[in-house]
Design an enzyme around this catalytic site. Sequence first.
Site, mmCIF file in Angstrom:
data_model
loop_
_atom_site.group_PDB
_atom_site.id
_atom_site.type_symbol
_atom_site.label_atom_id
_atom_site.label_comp_id
_atom_site.label_asym_id
_atom_site.label_seq_id
_atom_site.Cartn_x
_atom_site.Cartn_y
_atom_site.Cartn_z
ATOM 1 N N GLY A 35 5.451 -3.561 4.371
ATOM 2 C CA GLY A 35 4.350 -4.484 4.144
ATOM 3 C C GLY A 35 3.115 -4.160 4.962
ATOM 4 C CG ASN A 36 0.444 -2.612 3.643
ATOM 5 O OD1 ASN A 36 -0.149 -3.003 2.651
ATOM 6 N ND2 ASN A 36 1.416 -1.718 3.582
ATOM 7 N N GLY A 52 4.139 1.661 10.699
ATOM 8 C CA GLY A 52 5.317 1.788 11.538
ATOM 9 C C GLY A 52 5.599 0.639 12.469
ATOM 10 C CB SER A 83 0.360 5.136 4.170
ATOM 11 O OG SER A 83 1.412 4.255 3.781
ATOM 12 C CD GLU A 84 1.181 1.421 0.366
ATOM 13 O OE1 GLU A 84 0.242 1.767 -0.368
ATOM 14 O OE2 GLU A 84 2.368 1.577 0.079
ATOM 15 C CG HIS A 103 1.915 -4.055 -0.192
ATOM 16 N ND1 HIS A 103 2.547 -4.286 -1.380
ATOM 17 C CD2 HIS A 103 2.476 -2.931 0.328
ATOM 18 C CE1 HIS A 103 3.439 -3.328 -1.600
ATOM 19 N NE2 HIS A 103 3.421 -2.504 -0.556
ATOM 20 C CG HIS A 105 8.314 -4.348 0.000
ATOM 21 N ND1 HIS A 105 8.688 -3.323 0.839
ATOM 22 C CD2 HIS A 105 7.101 -3.984 -0.487
ATOM 23 C CE1 HIS A 105 7.753 -2.387 0.870
ATOM 24 N NE2 HIS A 105 6.779 -2.773 0.079
ATOM 25 C CG HIS A 166 5.858 -0.318 -3.712
ATOM 26 N ND1 HIS A 166 4.949 0.715 -3.553
ATOM 27 C CD2 HIS A 166 5.938 -0.903 -2.502
ATOM 28 C CE1 HIS A 166 4.529 0.750 -2.298
ATOM 29 N NE2 HIS A 166 5.111 -0.229 -1.649
#
Length: 224
Positions: A35-36, A52, A83-84, A103, A105, A166
């Site tokens: 997630g981010n 991370g 990375s997102e 974002h 899951h 995803h």
Amino acid sequence: MSGKILLPDDGEAKRLIVEAGKRMYDKNYCAANDGNISCRTEDGGLWVTPSGISKGFITEDILVKTDMQGNILENPGERRISSEVKLHLKVYQHREDAGAVVHAHPPAATAFACARKAMTRPVVSEAVLNLGEVPCAPFAVPGSDELAESVVPYLHGHAAVLVANHGAVTWGSSMTQAYYRLETLEYYANMLIRVGELPQPAVDLSEEDMAAISALREKFGIVL
């Protein structure tokens, strides 16, 4: 752009991200470091969660600030940016009314994403009111330009989008709205499962997709 919505200052933006991250982690919306989260600021910048780090253990001093092109402005913890971030930036570029993007899951909603099944059945009034229909974007490798582009067709007329195999992305004028939409999305997914919209066979990743994801292990230093 920032005149259309009320945006927080740096301190408030960071506080909101940390709070949202802890709520996401406590509700099992993101396992491990998944997630981010991002939040726009009144000066035109963007605070983003680093890569991370578990969302349940984020602190304000490790968040990364970028401009709206993804260039790093502040990185006090010297962390690698998520990375997102490209996915978040794509939302902001196409939704000037977005002040925050989440974002995650969440399990029930991600089950729909794995089945590549949009959430469209109007059975929960709160979901109809606050989300409308929730489409499912095609699969793309996590962190890629293609993933960011995959959501573009669904950014207008929706408040959330599933990302095939995803997870899910929600946005809002504020961090509170973006996060609440994530909660509503997961509640909606659970209700749809209870009324029989799933089980439905999941769509397996192709060999090409699997190879692309395996290549990410080396990039991220993951050893199995």
